[in-house]
Enzyme design. Structure first.
Site, mmCIF file in Angstrom:
data_model
loop_
_atom_site.group_PDB
_atom_site.id
_atom_site.type_symbol
_atom_site.label_atom_id
_atom_site.label_comp_id
_atom_site.label_asym_id
_atom_site.label_seq_id
_atom_site.Cartn_x
_atom_site.Cartn_y
_atom_site.Cartn_z
ATOM 1 N N SER A 93 54.601 28.624 41.967
ATOM 2 C CA SER A 93 55.129 29.803 42.673
ATOM 3 C C SER A 93 55.040 31.083 41.843
ATOM 4 C CB SER A 93 56.557 29.548 43.153
ATOM 5 O OG SER A 93 56.573 28.469 44.079
ATOM 6 N N GLY B 38 54.317 25.495 45.295
ATOM 7 C CA GLY B 38 54.292 25.757 46.724
ATOM 8 C C GLY B 38 55.666 25.813 47.365
ATOM 9 N N GLY C 22 48.464 29.097 43.005
ATOM 10 C CA GLY C 22 48.036 28.547 44.288
ATOM 11 C C GLY C 22 48.168 29.601 45.375
ATOM 12 N N GLY C 23 49.280 29.559 46.098
ATOM 13 C CA GLY C 23 49.498 30.425 47.261
ATOM 14 C C GLY C 23 49.127 31.891 47.063
ATOM 15 N N GLU D 23 52.987 22.590 35.088
ATOM 16 C CA GLU D 23 53.319 22.863 36.485
ATOM 17 C C GLU D 23 54.449 21.935 36.936
ATOM 18 O OE1 GLU D 23 49.893 24.922 38.662
ATOM 19 O OE2 GLU D 23 49.632 22.787 38.925
ATOM 20 N N GLU E 125 49.115 17.290 42.874
ATOM 21 C CA GLU E 125 48.719 16.792 44.204
ATOM 22 C C GLU E 125 47.750 15.622 44.071
ATOM 23 O OE1 GLU E 125 47.598 20.642 45.723
ATOM 24 O OE2 GLU E 125 49.704 21.223 45.664
ATOM 25 N N ASN F 282 43.795 28.552 42.198
ATOM 26 C CA ASN F 282 43.534 27.221 42.757
ATOM 27 C C ASN F 282 43.719 27.339 44.265
ATOM 28 O OD1 ASN F 282 43.435 24.562 43.519
ATOM 29 N ND2 ASN F 282 45.423 24.007 42.659
ATOM 30 N N TRP F 283 42.582 27.357 44.959
ATOM 31 C CA TRP F 283 42.654 27.566 46.410
ATOM 32 C C TRP F 283 42.944 26.280 47.186
ATOM 33 C CZ3 TRP F 283 37.903 31.357 47.210
ATOM 34 C CH2 TRP F 283 38.286 32.632 46.772
ATOM 35 N N LYS F 284 42.952 25.160 46.488
ATOM 36 C CA LYS F 284 43.219 23.867 47.143
ATOM 37 C C LYS F 284 42.294 23.687 48.352
ATOM 38 C CE LYS F 284 47.925 24.492 45.590
ATOM 39 N NZ LYS F 284 49.259 23.963 45.569
ATOM 40 N N HIS G 231 45.955 17.552 38.633
ATOM 41 C CA HIS G 231 46.919 18.361 39.393
ATOM 42 C C HIS G 231 47.945 17.426 40.037
ATOM 43 C CE1 HIS G 231 48.563 20.988 42.497
ATOM 44 N NE2 HIS G 231 48.122 21.997 41.770
HETATM 45 C C1 PEP Z 1 49.173 25.062 42.137
HETATM 46 O O1 PEP Z 1 48.741 24.529 43.132
HETATM 47 O O2 PEP Z 1 48.673 24.765 41.040
HETATM 48 C C2 PEP Z 1 50.269 26.024 42.270
HETATM 49 C C3 PEP Z 1 50.869 26.414 41.185
HETATM 50 O O3 PEP Z 1 50.601 26.426 43.535
HETATM 51 P P1 PEP Z 1 51.636 27.612 43.947
HETATM 52 O O4 PEP Z 1 51.263 28.814 43.114
HETATM 53 O O5 PEP Z 1 51.391 27.833 45.403
HETATM 54 O O6 PEP Z 1 52.999 27.121 43.633
#
Ligand code: PEP
Length: 262
Positions: free
Chosen positions: A223, A183, A244-245, A177, A107, A18-20, A105
């Site tokens: 994470s 993040g 994500g990251g 999540e 966010e 997930n590149w957001k 999500h």
């Molecule tokens: C996400 O945005 O779904 C996520 C899990 O981000 P991260 O891996 O950066 O915590």
């Protein structure tokens, strides 16, 4: 018991990026070139990239119907077309050969105020258009501290999946999540994650039946990185990761995919 084990083994791991709101078209091109080399020898894992909408067409063209890396979207609207400025429909995603769409999500829930009722409409619209939803659920830190995480998961799952048939459930992926782990660099412990995943599966059983719930893939997100992927993905009810990251760097995302292939 043997039956359950056989079904469990059928759940192919799914690792999604997930590149957001990150990655330009140019960055997407160079990521894919490097990432493809990194995963050349990896098999048996479903890999998915959900870039921003602006990179979907380019990524679709570069992937050219690849079975190895599939295309996902980060959101969509439930209406088919019309005066919904800034929104994207399921048909628009299907036109680009998008297979999966991330819905609900945290966010979207927290920053854009999406409710379970709205997410439920999107889940139905996605399934009707043969897009597979990746439905995100998860508690905040305050909810966990108050011992309410299971209640929150149940409410989100029941609200977001209302009216979904058992057959449609099989086309749906759930991503657990915990908001406090997204993040932040702070992942749920393997035990915390497994406990939550088992609870999600129990709620899915109550919504459908045990045989269906046993086949649904539940990803962990929050994470995930190469250093913790193996132990998290080794838990019995963790069937993949939503990343994500660590998904924006080809090597680290490839390491997570490789951990799933083990
Ligand atoms: C996400 O945005 O779904 C996520 C899990 O981000 P991260 O891996 O950066 O915590």
């Amino acid at each position: 018991m043997v039956h359950t084990q056989q079904i469990t083994n059928m759940r192919k791991k799914i690792i999604a990026a997930n590149w957001k709101m990150n990655m330009t078209i140019g960055e997407t091109e160079s990521f894919l070139e490097d990432f493809r080399m990194e995963i050349e020898d990896v098999n048996g894992v479903e890999i998915l990239i959900a870039p921003p909408f602006t990179s979907l067409a380019k990524l679709s063209e570069l992937l050219g119907g690849s079975q190895k890396v599939r295309l996902g979207a980060q959101n969509m609207y439930f209406e088919a077309a019309g005066a919904y400025t800034g929104e994207i429909s399921a048909a628009m995603l299907r036109e680009l050969f998008v297979r999966y769409v991330i819905l609900g999500h945290s966010e979207r829930r927290q920053i854009f105020g999406e409710s379970d009722a709205l997410i439920n409409k999107k889940v139905h619209a996605a399934l009707t258009s043969e897009l597979r939803p990746i439905l995100c659920v998860g508690e905040t830190l305050a909810e966990r501290d108050a011992g309410k995480e299971k209640e929150v998961l149940e409410t989100q799952l029941k609200g977001s999946l209302a009216g979904i048939t058992a057959e449609q459930m099989l086309d749906t992926v759930v991503a657990y999540e915990p908001v406090w782990a997204i993040g932040t660099g702070r992942n749920a412990s393997p035990e915390q994650a497994q406990d939550a995943h088992a609870h999600v599966r129990a709620v899915l059983t109550s919504l459908t039946n045990a045989e269906t719930a046993d086949k649904v893939r539940i990803q962990y997100g929050g994470s995930v990185k190469p250093a913790n992927a193996t132990v998290l993905l080794g838990q019995p009810d963790i069937d993949g990761a939503l990343v994500g990251g660590a998904s924006m760097e080809p090597r680290s995302f490839a390491e997570i995919v490789k951990a799933a292939a083990k």
